[in-house]
Write a protein that holds these residues in place. Structure first.
Motif, mmCIF file in Angstrom:
data_model
loop_
_atom_site.group_PDB
_atom_site.id
_atom_site.type_symbol
_atom_site.label_atom_id
_atom_site.label_comp_id
_atom_site.label_asym_id
_atom_site.label_seq_id
_atom_site.Cartn_x
_atom_site.Cartn_y
_atom_site.Cartn_z
ATOM 1 N N THR A 101 -21.271 5.357 2.244
ATOM 2 C CA THR A 101 -20.349 6.497 2.127
ATOM 3 C C THR A 101 -19.094 6.006 1.418
ATOM 4 O O THR A 101 -18.050 5.781 2.043
ATOM 5 C CB THR A 101 -19.993 7.056 3.524
ATOM 6 N N PRO A 102 -19.183 5.798 0.102
ATOM 7 C CA PRO A 102 -18.038 5.234 -0.636
ATOM 8 C C PRO A 102 -16.780 6.079 -0.475
ATOM 9 O O PRO A 102 -16.826 7.310 -0.563
ATOM 10 C CB PRO A 102 -18.502 5.246 -2.089
ATOM 11 N N ASP A 103 -15.666 5.376 -0.239
ATOM 12 C CA ASP A 103 -14.371 6.044 -0.067
ATOM 13 C C ASP A 103 -13.288 5.066 -0.514
ATOM 14 O O ASP A 103 -12.860 4.220 0.257
ATOM 15 C CB ASP A 103 -14.175 6.427 1.400
ATOM 16 N N TYR A 104 -12.901 5.161 -1.779
ATOM 17 C CA TYR A 104 -11.884 4.235 -2.286
ATOM 18 C C TYR A 104 -11.263 4.757 -3.580
ATOM 19 O O TYR A 104 -11.812 5.624 -4.258
ATOM 20 C CB TYR A 104 -12.470 2.842 -2.535
ATOM 21 N N CYS A 120 -12.734 -6.414 0.621
ATOM 22 C CA CYS A 120 -11.394 -6.014 0.175
ATOM 23 C C CYS A 120 -11.043 -4.658 0.769
ATOM 24 O O CYS A 120 -11.889 -3.766 0.849
ATOM 25 C CB CYS A 120 -11.355 -5.916 -1.351
ATOM 26 N N GLU A 121 -9.783 -4.528 1.167
ATOM 27 C CA GLU A 121 -9.276 -3.261 1.679
ATOM 28 C C GLU A 121 -8.021 -2.889 0.894
ATOM 29 O O GLU A 121 -7.576 -3.641 0.033
ATOM 30 C CB GLU A 121 -8.992 -3.370 3.169
ATOM 31 N N ALA A 122 -7.467 -1.721 1.201
ATOM 32 C CA ALA A 122 -6.285 -1.238 0.492
ATOM 33 C C ALA A 122 -5.214 -2.316 0.472
ATOM 34 O O ALA A 122 -4.907 -2.926 1.499
ATOM 35 C CB ALA A 122 -5.752 0.027 1.153
ATOM 36 N N GLY A 123 -4.679 -2.583 -0.726
ATOM 37 C CA GLY A 123 -3.648 -3.596 -0.911
ATOM 38 C C GLY A 123 -4.164 -4.862 -1.565
ATOM 39 O O GLY A 123 -3.376 -5.713 -1.968
ATOM 40 N N ASP A 124 -5.492 -5.003 -1.689
ATOM 41 C CA ASP A 124 -6.083 -6.229 -2.231
ATOM 42 C C ASP A 124 -6.336 -6.133 -3.734
ATOM 43 O O ASP A 124 -6.903 -5.145 -4.219
ATOM 44 C CB ASP A 124 -7.429 -6.531 -1.562
ATOM 45 N N LEU A 125 -5.946 -7.187 -4.445
ATOM 46 C CA LEU A 125 -6.281 -7.354 -5.861
ATOM 47 C C LEU A 125 -7.158 -8.595 -5.952
ATOM 48 O O LEU A 125 -6.760 -9.681 -5.516
ATOM 49 C CB LEU A 125 -5.024 -7.555 -6.712
ATOM 50 N N LEU A 126 -8.352 -8.428 -6.498
ATOM 51 C CA LEU A 126 -9.295 -9.530 -6.660
ATOM 52 C C LEU A 126 -9.653 -9.645 -8.128
ATOM 53 O O LEU A 126 -9.942 -8.640 -8.771
ATOM 54 C CB LEU A 126 -10.562 -9.279 -5.833
ATOM 55 N N VAL A 138 0.850 -1.191 0.000
ATOM 56 C CA VAL A 138 0.000 0.000 0.000
ATOM 57 C C VAL A 138 0.886 1.242 0.000
ATOM 58 O O VAL A 138 1.861 1.316 0.747
ATOM 59 C CB VAL A 138 -0.933 0.011 1.232
ATOM 60 N N VAL A 139 0.537 2.191 -0.852
ATOM 61 C CA VAL A 139 1.261 3.458 -0.935
ATOM 62 C C VAL A 139 0.295 4.564 -0.515
ATOM 63 O O VAL A 139 -0.831 4.637 -1.025
ATOM 64 C CB VAL A 139 1.763 3.717 -2.372
ATOM 65 N N ASP A 140 0.708 5.415 0.417
ATOM 66 C CA ASP A 140 -0.146 6.510 0.872
ATOM 67 C C ASP A 140 -0.281 7.583 -0.202
ATOM 68 O O ASP A 140 0.611 7.763 -1.037
ATOM 69 C CB ASP A 140 0.434 7.152 2.145
ATOM 70 N N GLY A 141 -1.392 8.300 -0.164
ATOM 71 C CA GLY A 141 -1.594 9.448 -1.045
ATOM 72 C C GLY A 141 -2.004 9.102 -2.461
ATOM 73 O O GLY A 141 -1.898 9.944 -3.360
ATOM 74 N N VAL A 142 -2.502 7.885 -2.697
ATOM 75 C CA VAL A 142 -2.895 7.494 -4.053
ATOM 76 C C VAL A 142 -4.270 8.069 -4.382
ATOM 77 O O VAL A 142 -5.196 8.014 -3.571
ATOM 78 C CB VAL A 142 -2.898 5.961 -4.211
ATOM 79 N N THR A 143 -4.373 8.633 -5.587
ATOM 80 C CA THR A 143 -5.630 9.158 -6.120
ATOM 81 C C THR A 143 -5.870 8.518 -7.479
ATOM 82 O O THR A 143 -4.980 7.840 -8.019
ATOM 83 C CB THR A 143 -5.556 10.685 -6.294
ATOM 84 N N TYR A 202 -8.008 -3.640 -8.123
ATOM 85 C CA TYR A 202 -7.028 -3.443 -7.064
ATOM 86 C C TYR A 202 -7.483 -2.253 -6.226
ATOM 87 O O TYR A 202 -7.773 -1.184 -6.769
ATOM 88 C CB TYR A 202 -5.624 -3.168 -7.625
ATOM 89 N N PHE A 203 -7.556 -2.444 -4.926
ATOM 90 C CA PHE A 203 -7.932 -1.360 -4.022
ATOM 91 C C PHE A 203 -6.667 -0.655 -3.552
ATOM 92 O O PHE A 203 -5.922 -1.178 -2.731
ATOM 93 C CB PHE A 203 -8.731 -1.901 -2.829
ATOM 94 N N ALA A 204 -6.434 0.537 -4.085
ATOM 95 C CA ALA A 204 -5.282 1.335 -3.690
ATOM 96 C C ALA A 204 -5.572 2.100 -2.398
ATOM 97 O O ALA A 204 -4.660 2.418 -1.644
ATOM 98 C CB ALA A 204 -4.911 2.316 -4.798
ATOM 99 N N ARG A 205 -6.848 2.392 -2.174
ATOM 100 C CA ARG A 205 -7.289 3.077 -0.959
ATOM 101 C C ARG A 205 -8.720 2.655 -0.673
ATOM 102 O O ARG A 205 -9.491 2.367 -1.590
ATOM 103 C CB ARG A 205 -7.243 4.596 -1.151
#
Length: 194
Positions: free
Chosen positions: A149-152, A128-134, A41-46, A107-110
């Motif tokens: 409240t979508p946030d990803y 799935c949370e940040a870091g997961d590829l499904l 996981v890398v912080d600050g991904v948009t 892939y969930f980057a955030r």
């Protein structure tokens, strides 16, 4: 922390499997052709920088799986009517059971979201949370819940540039199982009691 919960497709009264162990999740899903991997996981991904930040991982998956089109999607909470309307619209679009003619790799980057895979007589809910590829194989019946409240930020892979096309089953099965909000609240509660 990723969570896999498996129920009979008749409803969530009986839990067949509940695990946060990444190896156990990967093994259980692999039996059905579903790939599950973890990336750093890398912080600050948009959505704007995700493909650059994960360039090597994206190239590897694209080459291995033959993807020709990759994009990034972002939902970030905002106290605006536009966000609230978009959140309801997007959630409702993906919440109904459907299939795709193409694999669905995400892939969930955030952030987080739940893929519900309806395979045989079971429902596999993968929180799935940040870091997961499904990777959901083509023609697998499923639905997706991003919560109220979508946030990803997610990276999406496609074999052609038509993008996301759903073939809806008309089933109401998604209404019978715990939502993203319920599953994530339960996971938070179990974390705090550990």
């Amino acid at each position: 922390m990723t969570l896999l919960t498996v129920w009979p497709d008749s409803g969530p009264e009986e839990t067949v499997l509940r695990t946060t162990d990444a190896e156990e999740i990967a093994t259980a899903l692999k039996e059905h052709g579903v790939r599950f991997h973890r990336w750093s996981v890398v912080d600050g991904v948009t959505a704007e920088n995700a493909l650059q930040v994960y360039e090597k991982d994206v190239a590897r998956v694209s080459e291995t799986e033959g993807y020709t089109y990759v994009d990034a999607m972002e939902m970030a909470p905002a106290d605006t009517d536009e966000y609230r309307a978009k959140a309801v619209e997007f959630r409702n679009k993906f919440l109904a059971e459907h299939t795709h003619d193409d694999d669905e790799d995400r892939y969930f980057a955030r952030g987080a979201g739940v893929f519900y895979l309806h395979i045989g007589d079971r429902v596999y809910a993968v929180l799935c949370e940040a870091g997961d590829l499904l990777s959901v194989p083509a023609n697998t019946t499923h639905w997706f819940d991003m919560g109220t409240t979508p946030d990803y930020v997610s990276i999406r892979f496609f074999h052609d540039d038509d993008g996301w096309i759903g073939n809806f089953t008309g089933s109401d099965i998604a209404t019978k199982f715990p939502t993203f909000d319920e599953l994530s609240a339960g996971l938070r509660a179990s974390r705090s009691s550990d």
